[in-house]
Design a protein around this motif. Structure first.
Motif, PDB file in Angstrom:
ATOM      1  N   LEU A 117      75.706   9.863  31.258  1.00 43.38           N
ATOM      2  CA  LEU A 117      75.702   9.723  29.815  1.00 43.38           C
ATOM      3  C   LEU A 117      77.089   9.953  29.239  1.00 43.38           C
ATOM      4  O   LEU A 117      77.549   9.209  28.364  1.00 43.38           O
ATOM      5  N   SER A 118      77.773  10.976  29.737  1.00 50.65           N
ATOM      6  CA  SER A 118      79.115  11.265  29.248  1.00 50.65           C
ATOM      7  C   SER A 118      80.062  10.108  29.533  1.00 50.65           C
ATOM      8  O   SER A 118      80.913   9.760  28.699  1.00 50.65           O
ATOM      9  N   ALA A 119      79.922   9.498  30.706  1.00 49.24           N
ATOM     10  CA  ALA A 119      80.773   8.351  31.045  1.00 49.24           C
ATOM     11  C   ALA A 119      80.446   7.139  30.180  1.00 49.24           C
ATOM     12  O   ALA A 119      81.344   6.412  29.727  1.00 49.24           O
ATOM     13  N   LEU A 120      79.161   6.918  29.917  1.00 50.40           N
ATOM     14  CA  LEU A 120      78.768   5.763  29.107  1.00 50.40           C
ATOM     15  C   LEU A 120      79.285   5.864  27.675  1.00 50.40           C
ATOM     16  O   LEU A 120      79.525   4.843  27.021  1.00 50.40           O
ATOM     17  N   LEU A 121      79.463   7.083  27.201  1.00 52.59           N
ATOM     18  CA  LEU A 121      79.951   7.257  25.836  1.00 52.59           C
ATOM     19  C   LEU A 121      81.390   6.772  25.673  1.00 52.59           C
ATOM     20  O   LEU A 121      81.832   6.535  24.540  1.00 52.59           O
ATOM     21  N   ASP A 122      82.110   6.648  26.770  1.00 44.78           N
ATOM     22  CA  ASP A 122      83.487   6.166  26.702  1.00 44.78           C
ATOM     23  C   ASP A 122      83.590   4.653  26.850  1.00 44.78           C
ATOM     24  O   ASP A 122      84.691   4.098  26.751  1.00 44.78           O
ATOM     25  N   VAL A 123      82.466   3.989  27.078  1.00 45.76           N
ATOM     26  CA  VAL A 123      82.485   2.530  27.243  1.00 45.76           C
ATOM     27  C   VAL A 123      83.083   1.825  26.032  1.00 45.76           C
ATOM     28  O   VAL A 123      83.879   0.890  26.185  1.00 45.76           O
ATOM     29  N   PRO A 124      82.741   2.222  24.794  1.00 51.46           N
ATOM     30  CA  PRO A 124      83.342   1.526  23.646  1.00 51.46           C
ATOM     31  C   PRO A 124      84.857   1.585  23.596  1.00 51.46           C
ATOM     32  O   PRO A 124      85.483   0.745  22.953  1.00 51.46           O
ATOM     33  N   LEU A 125      85.459   2.586  24.253  1.00 54.33           N
ATOM     34  CA  LEU A 125      86.912   2.695  24.262  1.00 54.33           C
ATOM     35  C   LEU A 125      87.546   1.763  25.285  1.00 54.33           C
ATOM     36  O   LEU A 125      88.736   1.471  25.201  1.00 54.33           O
ATOM     37  N   SER A 126      86.761   1.295  26.247  1.00 48.63           N
ATOM     38  CA  SER A 126      87.310   0.477  27.318  1.00 48.63           C
ATOM     39  C   SER A 126      86.898  -0.983  27.248  1.00 48.63           C
ATOM     40  O   SER A 126      87.564  -1.847  27.817  1.00 48.63           O
ATOM     41  N   VAL A 127      85.794  -1.271  26.561  1.00 51.62           N
ATOM     42  CA  VAL A 127      85.310  -2.648  26.462  1.00 51.62           C
ATOM     43  C   VAL A 127      85.886  -3.304  25.214  1.00 51.62           C
ATOM     44  O   VAL A 127      85.942  -2.691  24.147  1.00 51.62           O
ATOM     45  N   SER A 128      86.292  -4.563  25.345  1.00 50.86           N
ATOM     46  CA  SER A 128      86.823  -5.290  24.206  1.00 50.86           C
ATOM     47  C   SER A 128      85.764  -5.430  23.117  1.00 50.86           C
ATOM     48  O   SER A 128      84.604  -5.744  23.402  1.00 50.86           O
ATOM     49  N   ALA A 144      77.729  -9.453  23.099  1.00 49.65           N
ATOM     50  CA  ALA A 144      76.532  -8.813  23.652  1.00 49.65           C
ATOM     51  C   ALA A 144      75.467  -8.638  22.580  1.00 49.65           C
ATOM     52  O   ALA A 144      74.273  -8.873  22.823  1.00 49.65           O
ATOM     53  N   LEU A 145      75.873  -8.238  21.378  1.00 51.63           N
ATOM     54  CA  LEU A 145      74.910  -8.080  20.292  1.00 51.63           C
ATOM     55  C   LEU A 145      74.288  -9.417  19.902  1.00 51.63           C
ATOM     56  O   LEU A 145      73.095  -9.494  19.590  1.00 51.63           O
ATOM     57  N   VAL A 146      75.078 -10.465  19.932  1.00 54.29           N
ATOM     58  CA  VAL A 146      74.547 -11.796  19.627  1.00 54.29           C
ATOM     59  C   VAL A 146      73.503 -12.198  20.665  1.00 54.29           C
ATOM     60  O   VAL A 146      72.437 -12.734  20.329  1.00 54.29           O
ATOM     61  N   LEU A 147      73.789 -11.941  21.939  1.00 60.18           N
ATOM     62  CA  LEU A 147      72.851 -12.307  23.002  1.00 60.18           C
ATOM     63  C   LEU A 147      71.536 -11.537  22.894  1.00 60.18           C
ATOM     64  O   LEU A 147      70.474 -12.059  23.252  1.00 60.18           O
ATOM     65  N   VAL A 148      71.595 -10.321  22.371  1.00 58.21           N
ATOM     66  CA  VAL A 148      70.388  -9.502  22.278  1.00 58.21           C
ATOM     67  C   VAL A 148      69.620  -9.764  20.982  1.00 58.21           C
ATOM     68  O   VAL A 148      68.389  -9.848  20.992  1.00 58.21           O
ATOM     69  N   TYR A 149      70.336  -9.938  19.871  1.00 59.31           N
ATOM     70  CA  TYR A 149      69.680  -9.981  18.563  1.00 59.31           C
ATOM     71  C   TYR A 149      69.756 -11.337  17.866  1.00 59.31           C
ATOM     72  O   TYR A 149      69.341 -11.453  16.712  1.00 59.31           O
ATOM     73  N   ASN A 150      70.270 -12.346  18.545  1.00 55.47           N
ATOM     74  CA  ASN A 150      70.322 -13.670  17.944  1.00 55.47           C
ATOM     75  C   ASN A 150      68.912 -14.163  17.623  1.00 55.47           C
ATOM     76  O   ASN A 150      67.995 -14.064  18.449  1.00 55.47           O
ATOM     77  N   GLY A 151      68.728 -14.722  16.455  1.00 56.27           N
ATOM     78  CA  GLY A 151      67.399 -15.128  16.025  1.00 56.27           C
ATOM     79  C   GLY A 151      66.820 -16.307  16.769  1.00 56.27           C
ATOM     80  O   GLY A 151      65.609 -16.555  16.705  1.00 56.27           O
ATOM     81  N   ALA A 200      77.678  -3.313  15.192  1.00 57.31           N
ATOM     82  CA  ALA A 200      78.949  -3.532  15.885  1.00 57.31           C
ATOM     83  C   ALA A 200      79.951  -2.445  15.539  1.00 57.31           C
ATOM     84  O   ALA A 200      80.674  -1.937  16.415  1.00 57.31           O
ATOM     85  N   THR A 201      79.999  -2.048  14.277  1.00 56.24           N
ATOM     86  CA  THR A 201      80.942  -1.018  13.847  1.00 56.24           C
ATOM     87  C   THR A 201      80.570   0.343  14.419  1.00 56.24           C
ATOM     88  O   THR A 201      81.443   1.120  14.829  1.00 56.24           O
ATOM     89  N   VAL A 202      79.283   0.648  14.432  1.00 58.45           N
ATOM     90  CA  VAL A 202      78.824   1.906  15.028  1.00 58.45           C
ATOM     91  C   VAL A 202      79.234   1.978  16.493  1.00 58.45           C
ATOM     92  O   VAL A 202      79.700   3.024  16.972  1.00 58.45           O
ATOM     93  N   PHE A 203      79.089   0.888  17.209  1.00 58.39           N
ATOM     94  CA  PHE A 203      79.400   0.884  18.645  1.00 58.39           C
ATOM     95  C   PHE A 203      80.874   1.182  18.891  1.00 58.39           C
ATOM     96  O   PHE A 203      81.207   2.023  19.737  1.00 58.39           O
ATOM     97  N   VAL A 204      81.772   0.506  18.183  1.00 60.54           N
ATOM     98  CA  VAL A 204      83.199   0.674  18.478  1.00 60.54           C
ATOM     99  C   VAL A 204      83.700   2.059  18.096  1.00 60.54           C
ATOM    100  O   VAL A 204      84.686   2.548  18.666  1.00 60.54           O
ATOM    101  N   ALA A 205      83.046   2.723  17.121  1.00 55.17           N
ATOM    102  CA  ALA A 205      83.473   4.061  16.701  1.00 55.17           C
ATOM    103  C   ALA A 205      82.635   5.167  17.331  1.00 55.17           C
ATOM    104  O   ALA A 205      82.817   6.343  16.990  1.00 55.17           O
ATOM    105  N   LEU A 206      81.747   4.807  18.234  1.00 59.78           N
ATOM    106  CA  LEU A 206      80.776   5.748  18.799  1.00 59.78           C
ATOM    107  C   LEU A 206      81.384   7.017  19.396  1.00 59.78           C
ATOM    108  O   LEU A 206      80.922   8.120  19.111  1.00 59.78           O
TER     109      LEU A 206
END
Length: 277
Positions: free
Chosen positions: A99-110, A117-124, A150-156
């Motif tokens: 869990l601690s490692a996953l929390l740093d994903v937003p800092l490393s993923v573009s 990814a959000l479009v693929l999951v929530y696209n209508g 999207a904003t929540v994810f990048v600042a998580l």
């Protein structure tokens, strides 16, 4: 009890001055000088002209939308950050390191990847949850909820990474003492834990605010960038600059930079200095 401080390294004077010069030159060329040029170009025609550019209906809507998105994102990250920080520091459970490692994903993923990814999951049309949500009357992608996500994810991680070290440093002795005197969990948090981490919380919130205001990549993917509807301030900067409306672009850029800088300066001024032992 104050902690013993490690002795400072005493390098020769030329080494110290050389390091200072390198640091100052690096910061000036990479941060200070470009930021100064943004403000210089924004104010070149005068403050009135800059304010007129910000009053444009489409620009004003984008700024209002940015403020709304930022407020939601900061509040969500604050609640989540406090909860997860307490979970990581005060409890042991299987998968804690993961869990601690996953929390740093937003800092490393573009952020662009995040938006896709959000479009693929929530696209209508063909997303995992999008069609079901739209049948229920909720649209995520190309609307405010998607931009908030999207904003929540990048600042998580920003709030969490400020709070966790402080929680580890203060320990849990005072919390245990409060519980032994009859305080429940809520009382212990508000009267003991929160006062001890308040400045970490404030600084984490300010960092999250600055990051949320300036988010571009993920927001561009999920918003649709519709002028007057789903366009945020950072997207206005890109569009106006590409459409040869540089003055408006400089004005919005200066406003975004000013908000972030003022927030950081206010916290730095108000934050109490640590007493040397």
């Amino acid at each position: 009890m104050a902690r013993a401080q490690a002795p400072l390294t005493r390098d020769p004077a030329p080494v110290r001055w050389g390091l200072r010069v390198v640091a100052v030159v690096y910061v000036v060329l990479l941060v200070a000088w470009p930021t100064y040029l943004v403000f210089e170009n924004a104010l070149k025609p005068g403050l009135g002209a800059m304010l007129d550019g910000l009053r444009d209906p489409d620009v004003a809507h984008a700024i209002d939308l940015t403020v709304t998105i930022t407020v939601y994102a900061v509040l969500i990250n604050l609640a989540f950050g406090l909860t997860v920080s307490l979970l990581l520091v005060r409890y042991d459970f299987p998968g804690k390191r993961l869990l601690s490692a996953l929390l740093d994903v937003p800092l490393s993923v573009s952020p662009v990847v995040v938006g896709l990814a959000l479009v693929l999951v929530y696209n209508g049309q063909d997303g995992w949850f999008g069609p079901t949500l739209e049948r229920l009357g909720y649209q995520v992608i190309f609307s405010t909820p998607g931009i908030v996500m999207a904003t929540v994810f990048v600042a998580l991680p920003l709030v969490i990474r400020e709070i966790v070290p402080v929680l580890e440093e203060i320990g849990d002795e005072q919390e245990q003492a409060a519980r032994s005197l009859g305080a429940n969990g809520v009382q212990t948090f508000w009267r003991v834990t929160l006062p001890g981490i308040k400045w970490a919380v404030v600084y984490g919130v300010v960092l999250a605010l600055a990051r949320s205001i300036g988010e571009f990549g993920a927001v561009k993917i999920v918003s649709g960038n519709v002028v007057g509807q789903s366009q945020t301030a950072t997207l206005v900067v890109e569009e106006t600059y590409q459409n040869f409306q540089q003055q408006t672009s400089y004005a919005v850029s200066a406003l975004l930079a000013l908000v972030a800088m003022v927030s950081l300066v206010v916290v730095a001024v108000l934050r109490p200095k640590e007493h040397k032992s």
